[in-house]
Design an enzyme around this catalytic site. Structure first.
Site, PDB file in Angstrom:
ATOM      1  N   ASP A  83       0.869  -1.159   0.000  1.00  0.00           N
ATOM      2  CA  ASP A  83       0.000   0.000   0.000  1.00  0.00           C
ATOM      3  C   ASP A  83       0.920   1.227   0.000  1.00  0.00           C
ATOM      4  OD1 ASP A  83      -2.421   1.609   0.514  1.00  0.00           O
ATOM      5  OD2 ASP A  83      -1.536   1.853   2.512  1.00  0.00           O
TER       6      ASP A  83
ATOM      7  N   ASP B 174       0.046   4.971   0.965  1.00  0.00           N
ATOM      8  CA  ASP B 174      -0.111   5.940   2.050  1.00  0.00           C
ATOM      9  C   ASP B 174      -0.232   5.259   3.409  1.00  0.00           C
ATOM     10  OD1 ASP B 174      -0.141   8.046   0.138  1.00  0.00           O
ATOM     11  OD2 ASP B 174      -2.232   7.581  -0.285  1.00  0.00           O
TER      12      ASP B 174
END
Length: 181
Positions: free
Chosen positions: A18, A20
């Site tokens: 991922d 952020d």
């Protein structure tokens, strides 16, 4: 570290991250490359995987595009800055949709993980997903990939309790992928 009884211990052939809150500090709806800050140890972890010949990719929900907070061009500029700071990624999967759009790519849906796996020529069971929230773990599970949660201040307690594997940081997340039972 939490592990589920059915958790496979086969080393992954690729690791998807991922963006952020996982490899860079979360700045909500960031459209400014100058605000990109790597998470502690991210570069070392990614370089370690690259040195082992393990492909690395990014799977990221960017609903700010659908909401009109950022443009696709701004997201692409932020992603380019992430690459400048953290090195090249083998692939990027970006979901530009909002939660109500009903797309298959938005995490916790499996779309981005399935697409990334196919692009790498791998079965999703040969791929691991590292993220900071339950949607990341949901996407991994829905695709048949392994998931490792690295909690942050925004991670909910129930997400931690239900995660297949929980690690205190990125280094331990990746280390857990090669751990033997």
């Amino acid at each position: 570290m939490n592990t589920s009884a059915g958790h496979t211990q086969t080393a992954p052939r690729a690791v998807l991250f991922d963006r952020d809150g996982t490899i860079v500090v979360d700045v909500p709806y960031n459209g400014d490359p100058a605000l990109v800050r790597p998470m502690p140890g991210a570069r070392e972890v990614l370089d370690g995987l690259r040195s082992r010949g393990i492909p690395v990719g990014v799977v990221t929900n960017q609903s700010g595009i659908a909401r009109g907070f950022v443009t696709r061009e701004q997201v692409d500029a932020v992603n380019a800055r992430v690459e400048e700071l953290l090195g090249p990624f083998d692939l990027w999967e970006v979901c530009p949709h909002g939660a109500a759009d009903g797309c298959a790519c938005r995490k916790p849906g499996p779309g981005m993980v399935l697409s990334a796996s196919a692009r790498l020529g791998l079965d999703p069971s040969d791929v691991a997903v590292v993220g900071d929230i339950g949607a990341d773990m949901g996407a991994a599970a829905a695709a048949g990939a392994r998931g490792v949660l690295v909690p942050t201040d925004i991670t909910l307690e129930e997400e931690i309790l239900s995660a297949p594997v929980v690690a205190r940081d990125l280094a331990h997340a990746v280390e857990s992928l090669w751990a033997t039972p």
